[in-house]
Design an enzyme around this catalytic site. Sequence first.
Site: not given
Ligand code: DX5
Ligand code: ZN
Length: 233
Positions: A34, A180, A182, A203
């Site tokens: 990211d 992408d 949650g 996560s």
């Molecule tokens: C949020 C990012 C995601 C993030 C997802 O803006 O684009 O790629 O890392 O993180 P989790 O899987 O913990 O929601």
């Molecule tokens: Zn992302």
Amino acid sequence: MNTRISPSILAADFTRLAEEAAAVADDADLLHVDVMDNHFVPNLTVGLPVVESLVKNARLPLDIHLGVSDPDRWAPGYAEVGAGSVTIHAEATQAPVRTLRAIRAAGAQAGLALSPATPLQPYEGLLDEVDTLLIMTVEPGFGSQKFLDFTLEKVRQARTLIDNVRRFSGREVPLWLQVDGGVNESTIARCAEAGADSFVAGSAVYAGADPGAAVRALRARATEGARSVGARA
Ligand code: DX5
Ligand code: ZN
């Protein structure tokens, strides 16, 4: 069904990036990075120099997600340094066709991302220009946010659209439907049921002790979700 799992290093230990990348290299398909500029989203992460080092050191193709306000200026550079895929946000680009073509011309797959409140319909005509359609399932900016259930309807619409594009245009190149935000062991099956086949997880992969095992568990749940649709069809 082919499934792609793309661990997001936003949830990794940034002081040990090479090790964190290596921890998923045998199990994942891509490595999600990211890039955030503190303008398009209220968070600041890494840029081209870090991505360039990762391209040289990580075994997986890099899946660059540009959370930046001027992707038309920056996207081709990420493709030029060897990223596998570069995704721009529909809300930020002023010239999506030109930028998506520049990404492909530089040798990477091109992706288009839609934030949760952005409708799919205005972008339907652009599908020929993309290799990945990313439906954000949280507001972009931070990891560990709660999955937004209402976005699943857009995933279902996108699945229908992509299947139609394949059927009627005879398109041969893959068109991935990525989610992408949650995405974890309890939400991934619903995403797969709705039609997603490419899954970013931060996560859910890096919060535990064994990132490789977490990727395998996510893949198993996604496959179950996709199979349950096949069984109903
Ligand atoms: C949020 C990012 C995601 C993030 C997802 O803006 O684009 O790629 O890392 O993180 P989790 O899987 O913990 O929601
Ligand atoms: Zn992302």
